[in-house]
Enzyme design. Structure first.
Site, PDB file in Angstrom:
ATOM      1  N   SER A  13       0.841  -1.201   0.000  1.00 32.01           N
ATOM      2  CA  SER A  13       0.000   0.000   0.000  1.00 32.01           C
ATOM      3  C   SER A  13       0.871   1.244   0.000  1.00 32.01           C
ATOM      4  O   SER A  13       2.084   1.185   0.181  1.00 32.01           O
ATOM      5  CB  SER A  13      -0.885   0.008   1.244  1.00 32.01           C
ATOM      6  OG  SER A  13      -0.097   0.350   2.368  1.00 32.01           O
ATOM      7  N   LYS A  14       0.205   2.359  -0.188  1.00 36.24           N
ATOM      8  CA  LYS A  14       0.876   3.651  -0.192  1.00 36.24           C
ATOM      9  C   LYS A  14       1.627   3.858   1.123  1.00 36.24           C
ATOM     10  O   LYS A  14       2.738   4.369   1.146  1.00 36.24           O
ATOM     11  CB  LYS A  14      -0.196   4.727  -0.358  1.00 36.24           C
ATOM     12  CG  LYS A  14       0.323   6.111  -0.470  1.00 36.24           C
ATOM     13  CD  LYS A  14      -0.801   7.053  -0.791  1.00 36.24           C
ATOM     14  CE  LYS A  14      -0.994   8.103   0.288  1.00 36.24           C
ATOM     15  NZ  LYS A  14       0.208   8.629   0.895  1.00 36.24           N
ATOM     16  N   ARG A  15       1.008   3.404   2.198  1.00 34.05           N
ATOM     17  CA  ARG A  15       1.652   3.576   3.511  1.00 34.05           C
ATOM     18  C   ARG A  15       2.980   2.821   3.619  1.00 34.05           C
ATOM     19  O   ARG A  15       3.908   3.278   4.266  1.00 34.05           O
ATOM     20  CB  ARG A  15       0.711   3.130   4.636  1.00 34.05           C
ATOM     21  CG  ARG A  15      -0.240   4.233   5.066  1.00 34.05           C
ATOM     22  CD  ARG A  15      -1.139   3.745   6.192  1.00 34.05           C
ATOM     23  NE  ARG A  15      -1.922   2.591   5.769  1.00 34.05           N
ATOM     24  CZ  ARG A  15      -3.031   2.668   5.037  1.00 34.05           C
ATOM     25  NH1 ARG A  15      -3.482   3.850   4.673  1.00 34.05           N
ATOM     26  NH2 ARG A  15      -3.694   1.583   4.687  1.00 34.05           N
TER      27      ARG A  15
END
Ligand code: GLU
Length: 511
Positions: free
Chosen positions: A265-267
Site C-alpha cells: 500500500s501507499k503507507r
C-alpha cells in the site's frame, strides 16, 4: 479460426495509479504485443462518487512515460469502438439491462437505504450472512415481490430503483483461469449485485462485461482482487447469450509488502521510503504529495523491467530485458499464482543496471546541467565532464546521484573523511605525501600509469606498503573514502590540480 488477441486495461479514475495497476497494464500490453494483438485503454468511470479530478490524465501520462502504449482508447486515439470512457457510453447499456429483465435474469428493486440497512441489521442479529440474495430478496421491495401494477406505477412515477441480477440460490459457477486453472464459486456465497441504477448509469459489473463484449476483448487480464467478481461476470455472459465469445480470464497475483504480509500500500512506500506510484501525485482533496518513480530518478525502462519481474519470470537466468524482449518471452503460464513481494533493493538494482547501460555522453549532459546551475561550467571542458561521467557511472544507481558522487571532481576537497584520517594518518604520512607530490611534479606525461608509478616509488622510498596508504591517499585527493579508480581520477584532475590537492592535505592534516 484463432480469435484475434484484444486486451484492455480498464482502470477507474479514483486516484493515482498504483504500481500494481501499472503492472496489470504492462502484462496486458506484453500479451498483446506477443500475439500481434491490440491493447486498449478503457476508463471505467461509472461510479461518479469516486471520481477524482486529474486521475485519468495521470493514468495516461504514466502509461506514456513507460511506453505502455494503447492502440485504441482514452488518450491514445479513437478506434472503431469509441468512446472508451464509460460515462460517455452510458446510453449503450440500457438495452442489455432490459434484455436481462425480460429474460428473468434481473429485476427492479425499490428498497430505500434505510430498508437495506434494516435488512442487514436483522440478519446480522440472527447471525446470518447479511446479503441481498435468493433468500432475502423475497422479503424486500422488488419486482419479484411487489404486484406487477405497483411496479409499473413506481416506474412510471419515476421512483428511484436499481436493477439487480437474479442469481440462482445454489449453483456452481466454474471457469478456467489462465493462471489459476479451474476456479469454482457457488452462487450461495454471492449476492444479487446491482447492475444498473435509475439515473441510467450501469455499475462496474454490467458496464465491464458489456464493454468487453462490445470491444471484442479476447482475454481479461486483471488483478486478483477481481477474482470474486469473475463468477458474476461469467453468469452475465451466459445470461446475455454471449458465452461463445466470453473472454478468457487471467487473474494476476497481488503485489505484497516487502515483508510479504499483505497487499503493498501507499503507507508501505511512505514507511520504507520507496514510491508506489509511477509518477508523483498530489491528492486534490488533501494536497498530500506522494512520490513517484519518475521523480525519484528511475528510468522508465528500469521500471518496466522491474515490474515485469514482480509476478512473472522467464524461466532463465536473464534479468535485463527490453520491452521487445519481454514481449517475446512473456507467457501467462509463467505468471505465478502466489503474491509477489516488493523488493526495494532489487528495484534499485534494476535502475542501476539501466544507468550503467546509458551512454557516457547522455550522463555528461545531465552532469553538465548541474554544473551550469552551480555556476561551475566554464571551468571545465566537455572532455573533463565526459570522463567524470564515465568514471562515476559505475558508482551510482540514479542519475540524480551524479553530483553527489562527482562533486570533488569540480571542487577540491576542504574536508576529509575523519574515520579514515584517524585510522590511517601516521607520523610519517606527511613525509610520504610530500614524496608523492615531488615525484609527481617530475612527471612529463601525466596519465594514470605514470601517476601510479610515481606513487609506488614514493611509498617504496618510505618503506610503506602500497595498500596501507592507498585509502589515506584517496581521502587526501577526494575527501571521501570510496569512489572510482584513484589513479584514473588523478590523471583527470591533471598534474597541477593533483599537486594542489596534496598540498592542501599536507597543510591541513599535517599540522
Ligand atoms: N475498473 C476496474 C478497476 O478499476 C477494472 C477491473 C477489470 O479489469 O475488469 O480495476
Amino acid at each position: 479460426m484463432e480469435r484475434k488477441v484484444r486486451v484492455r486495461f480498464a482502470p477507474s479514475p479514483t486516484g493515482a495509479l498504483h504500481i500494481g495497476g501499472v503492472r496489470t497494464a504492462l502484462y496486458n500490453y506484453l500479451f498483446a504485443k506477443k500475439h500481434g494483438g491490440d491493447f486498449l485503454l478503457r476508463i471505467e468511470d461509472t461510479d461518479q462518487t469516486r471520481f477524482v479530478p486529474g486521475a485519468e490524465e495521470y493514468i495516461i501520462e504514466a502509461l506514456k512515460w513507460l511506453k505502455i502504449e494503447a492502440v485504441e482508447g482514452v488518450g491514445f486515439g479513437d478506434g472503431p469502438h469509441a468512446p472508451y470512457r464509460q460515462s460517455e457510453r452510458k446510453p449503450m447499456y440500457k438495452q442489455y439491462v432490459m434484455q436481462l429483465i425480460e429474460a428473468g435474469y434481473a429485476y427492479y428493486a425499490f428498497d430505500t437505504a434505510e430498508e437495506l440497512d434494516g435488512m442487514r441489521e436483522r440478519l446480522k442479529a440472527s447471525n446470518v450472512d447479511a446479503k441481498y440474495d435468493a433468500i432475502t430478496r423475497g422479503t424486500m421491495k422488488n419486482s419479484l415481490t411487489l404486484p406487477e401494477d405497483e411496479v409499473k406505477r413506481r416506474l412510471e412515477a419515476g421512483d428511484a430503483y436499481v436493477v439487480r441480477i437474479k442469481l440462482p440460490r445454489k449453483e456452481e459457477v466454474k471457469f478456467h483461469d489462465e493462471i489459476r486453472g479451474w476456479v469454482s464459486f457457488n452462487t450461495s456465497q454471492m449476492d444479487d449485485k446491482v447492475l444498473y441504477k435509475s439515473d441510467g448509469m450501469p455499475t462496474y459489473h454490467l458496464a465491464n462485461v458489456c464493454d468487453d463484449y462490445l470491444m471484442n476483448i479476447s482475454h481479461v487480464i486483471r488483478g486478483e482482487e477481481w477474482l470474486p467478481s469473475a463468477p458474476l461476470h461469467v453468469l452475465l455472459y451466459r445470461y446475455l447469450g454471449w458465452e461463445e465469445v466470453m473472454p478468457k480470464f487471467a487473474h494476476l497475483p497481488l503485489l505484497l509488502k516487502p515483508e510479504g504480509n499483505g497487499k503493498l500500500s501507499k503507507r508501505d512506500g511512505d514507511r520504507l521510503g520507496f514510491p508506489v506510484f509511477p509518477l508523483q501525485w498530489q491528492d486534490p482533496n488533501t494536497n498530500e504529495i506522494s512520490s513517484g518513480y519518475r521523480e525519484s530518478g528511475y528510468l522508465p525502462e528500469a521500471v518496466v523491467n522491474l515490474l515485469a519481474f514482480l509476478g512473472w519470470n522467464p524461466g532463465t537466468a536473464q534479468e535485463i530485458f527490453t520491452m521487445d524482449e519481454l514481449a517475446e518471452a512473456f507467457t501467462l503460464d509463467r505468471v505465478s499464482k502466489s503474491g509477489a513481494k516488493f523488493d526495494q533493493n532489487k528495484a534499485k538494482w534494476f535502475n542501476q543496471q539501466y544507468v550503467r547501460m546509458m551512454k557516457n555522453e547522455d550522463l555528461a549532459i545531465i552532469l553538465q546541467k548541474v554544473l551550469d546551475e552551480k555556476g561551475l561550467s566554464n571551468k571545465f571542458d566537455a572532455a573533463y565532464v565526459l570522463e567524470t561521467a564515465r568514471l562515476v557511472k559505475e558508482k551510482i544507481s540514479f542519475t540524480k546521484e551524479l553530483w553527489d558522487y562527482s562533486n570533488y571532481f569540480f571542487q577540491n576537497p576542504t574536508e576529509f573523511d575523519q574515520a579514515v584520517i584517524q585510522k590511517r594518518w601516521k607520523d610519517n604520512s606527511k613525509q610520504v605525501l610530500s614524496d608523492i607530490k615531488s615525484t609527481i611534479e617530475t612527471l612529463e606525461s601525466f596519465n594514470h600509469e605514470e601517476v601510479e608509478k610515481a606513487y609506488l616509488t614514493a611509498l617504496e622510498k618510505n618503506g610503506v606498503p602500497s595498500k596501507d596508504f592507498l585509502q589515506l591517499f584517496r581521502v587526501c585527493l577526494t575527501g571521501v573514502a570510496g569512489g572510482p579508480p584513484l589513479f584514473e581520477m588523478a590523471a583527470l584532475f591533471g598534474k597541477n590540480n593533483t599537486v594542489d590537492r596534496i598540498d592542501y592535505a599536507i597543510n591541513t592534516l599535517g599540522k
